[in-house]
Design a protein around this motif. Structure first.
Motif, PDB file in Angstrom:
ATOM      1  N   LEU A  48      40.202  20.302 104.348  1.00  0.00           N
ATOM      2  CA  LEU A  48      39.544  19.095 103.867  1.00  0.00           C
ATOM      3  C   LEU A  48      38.193  19.438 103.229  1.00  0.00           C
ATOM      4  N   ARG A  49      37.422  20.299 103.871  1.00  0.00           N
ATOM      5  CA  ARG A  49      36.137  20.719 103.300  1.00  0.00           C
ATOM      6  C   ARG A  49      36.335  21.344 101.923  1.00  0.00           C
ATOM      7  N   THR A  50      37.358  22.180 101.785  1.00  0.00           N
ATOM      8  CA  THR A  50      37.641  22.825 100.508  1.00  0.00           C
ATOM      9  C   THR A  50      37.986  21.786  99.445  1.00  0.00           C
ATOM     10  N   ARG A  51      38.830  20.818  99.789  1.00  0.00           N
ATOM     11  CA  ARG A  51      39.211  19.774  98.826  1.00  0.00           C
ATOM     12  C   ARG A  51      38.016  18.921  98.429  1.00  0.00           C
ATOM     13  N   VAL A  52      37.182  18.557  99.382  1.00  0.00           N
ATOM     14  CA  VAL A  52      36.016  17.727  99.086  1.00  0.00           C
ATOM     15  C   VAL A  52      35.042  18.497  98.197  1.00  0.00           C
ATOM     16  N   THR A  53      34.834  19.761  98.486  1.00  0.00           N
ATOM     17  CA  THR A  53      33.935  20.583  97.686  1.00  0.00           C
ATOM     18  C   THR A  53      34.452  20.699  96.255  1.00  0.00           C
ATOM     19  N   ARG A  54      35.738  20.933  96.101  1.00  0.00           N
ATOM     20  CA  ARG A  54      36.336  21.048  94.762  1.00  0.00           C
ATOM     21  C   ARG A  54      36.208  19.746  93.986  1.00  0.00           C
ATOM     22  N   SER A  55      36.504  18.623  94.637  1.00  0.00           N
ATOM     23  CA  SER A  55      36.436  17.343  93.927  1.00  0.00           C
ATOM     24  C   SER A  55      34.995  17.004  93.560  1.00  0.00           C
ATOM     25  N   GLY A  56      34.051  17.416  94.383  1.00  0.00           N
ATOM     26  CA  GLY A  56      32.645  17.191  94.074  1.00  0.00           C
ATOM     27  C   GLY A  56      32.198  17.988  92.859  1.00  0.00           C
ATOM     28  N   LYS A  57      32.712  19.182  92.715  1.00  0.00           N
ATOM     29  CA  LYS A  57      32.370  20.019  91.554  1.00  0.00           C
ATOM     30  C   LYS A  57      32.982  19.471  90.285  1.00  0.00           C
ATOM     31  N   ARG A  58      34.166  18.870  90.372  1.00  0.00           N
ATOM     32  CA  ARG A  58      34.814  18.286  89.208  1.00  0.00           C
ATOM     33  C   ARG A  58      34.081  17.057  88.713  1.00  0.00           C
ATOM     34  N   GLY A  59      33.459  16.337  89.636  1.00  0.00           N
ATOM     35  CA  GLY A  59      32.780  15.097  89.277  1.00  0.00           C
ATOM     36  C   GLY A  59      31.418  15.298  88.650  1.00  0.00           C
ATOM     37  N   THR A  60      30.919  16.534  88.642  1.00  0.00           N
ATOM     38  CA  THR A  60      29.588  16.773  88.089  1.00  0.00           C
ATOM     39  C   THR A  60      29.651  17.294  86.686  1.00  0.00           C
TER      40      THR A  60
END
Length: 67
Positions: free
Chosen positions: A55-67
Protein backbone atom coordinates in the motif's frame (compact mmCIF):
# COMPACT_ATOMS: atom_id res chain seq x y z
CA UNK A 1 -20.74 -4.30 9.77
CA UNK A 2 -22.80 -5.55 6.79
CA UNK A 3 -24.38 -2.12 6.31
CA UNK A 4 -20.98 -0.43 6.34
CA UNK A 5 -19.57 -2.95 3.87
CA UNK A 6 -22.56 -2.49 1.58
CA UNK A 7 -22.28 1.30 1.72
CA UNK A 8 -18.56 1.20 0.92
CA UNK A 9 -19.13 -1.23 -1.93
CA UNK A 10 -21.96 0.88 -3.33
CA UNK A 11 -19.76 3.99 -3.31
CA UNK A 12 -16.84 2.19 -4.96
CA UNK A 13 -14.59 2.49 -1.91
CA UNK A 14 -11.85 -0.17 -1.97
CA UNK A 15 -12.38 -2.91 0.59
CA UNK A 16 -9.77 -5.12 2.17
CA UNK A 17 -10.95 -7.90 4.48
CA UNK A 18 -8.54 -8.85 7.24
CA UNK A 19 -9.13 -12.44 8.31
CA UNK A 20 -8.35 -14.06 11.64
CA UNK A 21 -8.64 -17.82 11.99
CA UNK A 22 -9.93 -18.22 8.44
CA UNK A 23 -8.09 -18.41 5.13
CA UNK A 24 -9.29 -16.55 2.04
CA UNK A 25 -10.22 -19.85 0.36
CA UNK A 26 -12.24 -20.92 3.41
CA UNK A 27 -14.18 -17.65 3.35
CA UNK A 28 -14.80 -17.87 -0.39
CA UNK A 29 -16.29 -21.36 -0.10
CA UNK A 30 -18.49 -20.56 2.91
CA UNK A 31 -22.21 -20.40 2.19
CA UNK A 32 -23.97 -17.16 3.06
CA UNK A 33 -21.00 -14.86 2.49
CA UNK A 34 -21.97 -12.12 0.00
CA UNK A 35 -20.34 -12.40 -3.42
CA UNK A 36 -19.04 -8.82 -3.30
CA UNK A 37 -17.03 -9.72 -0.19
CA UNK A 38 -15.67 -12.93 -1.71
CA UNK A 39 -14.23 -10.92 -4.60
CA UNK A 40 -12.34 -8.39 -2.46
CA UNK A 41 -8.78 -8.34 -1.28
CA UNK A 42 -8.69 -10.95 1.44
CA UNK A 43 -5.73 -11.08 3.79
CA UNK A 44 -4.90 -13.22 6.74
CA UNK A 45 -3.94 -11.18 9.80
CA UNK A 46 -0.37 -12.47 9.57
CA UNK A 47 -0.04 -10.87 6.12
CA UNK A 48 -0.87 -7.32 7.22
CA UNK A 49 2.74 -6.08 7.14
CA UNK A 50 3.13 -7.28 3.53
CA UNK A 51 -0.09 -5.51 2.57
CA UNK A 52 0.93 -2.26 4.29
CA UNK A 53 4.26 -2.26 2.43
CA UNK A 54 2.46 -2.76 -0.88
CA UNK A 55 0.00 0.00 0.00
CA UNK A 56 2.83 2.42 0.84
CA UNK A 57 4.41 1.70 -2.54
CA UNK A 58 1.13 2.31 -4.40
CA UNK A 59 0.42 5.54 -2.52
CA UNK A 60 3.95 6.81 -3.14
CA UNK A 61 3.70 6.02 -6.86
CA UNK A 62 0.30 7.68 -7.24
CA UNK A 63 1.58 10.75 -5.40
CA UNK A 64 4.48 11.07 -7.83
CA UNK A 65 2.14 10.79 -10.81
CA UNK A 66 -0.05 13.59 -9.49
CA UNK A 67 2.79 16.10 -9.30
Amino acid sequence: MWAELGAAWGRGIPLVALLLGLTPSELQTRPGVPVFLKKRNLLELNEIETYLKQLRTRVTRSGKRGT
